[in-house]
Motif scaffolding. Structure first.
Motif, PDB file in Angstrom:
ATOM      1  N   ARG A 162       0.844  -1.200   0.000  1.00 60.56           N
ATOM      2  CA  ARG A 162       0.000   0.000   0.000  1.00 60.56           C
ATOM      3  C   ARG A 162       0.876   1.246   0.000  1.00 60.56           C
ATOM      4  O   ARG A 162       1.919   1.292   0.646  1.00 60.56           O
ATOM      5  N   GLY A 163       0.416   2.280  -0.677  1.00 60.17           N
ATOM      6  CA  GLY A 163       1.159   3.526  -0.700  1.00 60.17           C
ATOM      7  C   GLY A 163       1.291   4.165   0.667  1.00 60.17           C
ATOM      8  O   GLY A 163       2.250   4.896   0.931  1.00 60.17           O
ATOM      9  N   ALA A 164       0.325   3.902   1.553  1.00 65.76           N
ATOM     10  CA  ALA A 164       0.383   4.464   2.901  1.00 65.76           C
ATOM     11  C   ALA A 164       1.593   3.962   3.678  1.00 65.76           C
ATOM     12  O   ALA A 164       1.978   4.564   4.685  1.00 65.76           O
ATOM     13  N   ASP A 165       2.194   2.859   3.219  1.00 63.11           N
ATOM     14  CA  ASP A 165       3.372   2.308   3.891  1.00 63.11           C
ATOM     15  C   ASP A 165       4.682   2.871   3.353  1.00 63.11           C
ATOM     16  O   ASP A 165       5.759   2.473   3.811  1.00 63.11           O
ATOM     17  N   LEU A 166       4.620   3.782   2.388  1.00 61.66           N
ATOM     18  CA  LEU A 166       5.842   4.376   1.851  1.00 61.66           C
ATOM     19  C   LEU A 166       6.591   5.155   2.934  1.00 61.66           C
ATOM     20  O   LEU A 166       5.987   5.872   3.741  1.00 61.66           O
ATOM     21  N   LEU A 167       7.895   5.022   2.917  1.00 57.41           N
ATOM     22  CA  LEU A 167       8.759   5.827   3.777  1.00 57.41           C
ATOM     23  C   LEU A 167       9.139   7.128   3.079  1.00 57.41           C
ATOM     24  O   LEU A 167       9.225   8.192   3.698  1.00 57.41           O
ATOM     25  N   ALA A 168       9.367   7.040   1.776  1.00 59.75           N
ATOM     26  CA  ALA A 168       9.779   8.200   0.985  1.00 59.75           C
ATOM     27  C   ALA A 168       9.441   7.937  -0.474  1.00 59.75           C
ATOM     28  O   ALA A 168       9.218   6.796  -0.882  1.00 59.75           O
ATOM     29  N   ALA A 169       9.398   9.003  -1.258  1.00 64.44           N
ATOM     30  CA  ALA A 169       9.151   8.873  -2.694  1.00 64.44           C
ATOM     31  C   ALA A 169       9.735  10.088  -3.393  1.00 64.44           C
ATOM     32  O   ALA A 169       9.997  11.127  -2.768  1.00 64.44           O
ATOM     33  N   GLY A 170       9.924   9.953  -4.689  1.00 63.73           N
ATOM     34  CA  GLY A 170      10.459  11.084  -5.429  1.00 63.73           C
ATOM     35  C   GLY A 170      10.469  10.826  -6.920  1.00 63.73           C
ATOM     36  O   GLY A 170      10.040   9.773  -7.397  1.00 63.73           O
ATOM     37  N   TYR A 171      10.950  11.808  -7.642  1.00 61.71           N
ATOM     38  CA  TYR A 171      11.119  11.650  -9.084  1.00 61.71           C
ATOM     39  C   TYR A 171      12.252  12.550  -9.557  1.00 61.71           C
ATOM     40  O   TYR A 171      12.587  13.553  -8.919  1.00 61.71           O
ATOM     41  N   MET A 172      12.830  12.155 -10.673  1.00 66.45           N
ATOM     42  CA  MET A 172      13.822  12.975 -11.356  1.00 66.45           C
ATOM     43  C   MET A 172      13.251  13.407 -12.695  1.00 66.45           C
ATOM     44  O   MET A 172      12.504  12.657 -13.328  1.00 66.45           O
ATOM     45  N   ILE A 173      13.591  14.611 -13.102  1.00 72.34           N
ATOM     46  CA  ILE A 173      13.180  15.139 -14.403  1.00 72.34           C
ATOM     47  C   ILE A 173      14.428  15.439 -15.216  1.00 72.34           C
ATOM     48  O   ILE A 173      15.356  16.099 -14.735  1.00 72.34           O
TER      49      ILE A 173
END
Length: 218
Positions: free
Chosen positions: A46-57
């Motif tokens: 589940r996304g609620a369990d994410l610790l961190a997230a990000g993206y590069m452009i």
């Protein structure tokens, strides 16, 4: 097709879309990489369990947007002439209070009626259309200028296009950390129980007031 690889007994699990917006490469338009980090959670999750997230452009400048602990920060590569390093450009990014932009993927004639009606409403509000064909590029504009972005449920694709694990969860995590929201139209994206690694969901993200307005149409 996505796959889960066990690369050892490490603590973290990583989800990765290595080339978001791949169709833009040939025309030299914006594309990027999306990632999410889980601590001690097996995939799919589940996304609620994410610790961190990000993206590069990978665009006019190479930038990194990173969210953790309820905050979003943006870095740029090559500041001060040190080409291999990333430097903090914006700390504690928040979605502007009033959204200016909207973008919707897919084919207009295949959008469900609720999406068509909401887009007409946004146009009456004189919001400006921006759509570039990469989730990272389109969402990054919403992050900086405020607004609403969707790859919606369609008549021919009721489950949308974006993959929950690799695309929708990380971007919704960032949206919420910046004060916004993300929904499938029926529930919070981060609360969706995963049915498989390649599961897709309708994806609507942006300013919380706009996401809430859209949900009331369903």
């Amino acid at each position: 097709m996505g796959e889960v690889k066990d690369v050892g007994r490490g603590r973290f699990s990583i989800v990765l879309d290595p080339l978001d917006g791949s169709s833009n490469v040939r025309s030299n338009n914006i594309f990027g990489t999306i990632f999410g980090v889980f601590d001690g959670t097996r995939l799919p999750a589940r996304g609620a369990d994410l610790l961190a997230a990000g993206y590069m452009i990978y665009g006019p400048a190479t930038t990194l947007v990173y969210a953790a602990r309820g905050a979003v920060h943006e870095f740029v590569q090559g500041g001060g002439g040190r080409t291999e390093e990333f430097f903090l450009m914006h700390e504690g990014l928040r979605l502007p209070a009033k959204g200016k932009l909207y973008g919707v993927g897919g084919h207009r004639d295949q959008w469900i009626p609720e999406v068509k009606g909401f887009v007409a409403e946004l146009e009456r509000d004189l919001m400006n259309l921006r759509y570039g064909g990469s989730f990272v590029g389109d969402f990054n504009q919403i992050l900086h200028y405020g607004g609403f972005f969707a790859y919606p449920a369609q008549v021919d694709k009721p489950a949308g296009k974006y993959r929950l694990q690799f695309e929708s969860n990380p971007i919704a995590f960032i949206a919420e950390a910046a004060g916004g929201a993300g929904t499938t139209g029926t529930e919070r994206i981060l609360d969706v129980a995963p049915a498989g690694i390649d599961q897709t969901v309708p994806t609507y993200v942006g300013n919380r007031d706009l996401v809430d307005r859209f949900r009331k149409r369903l």
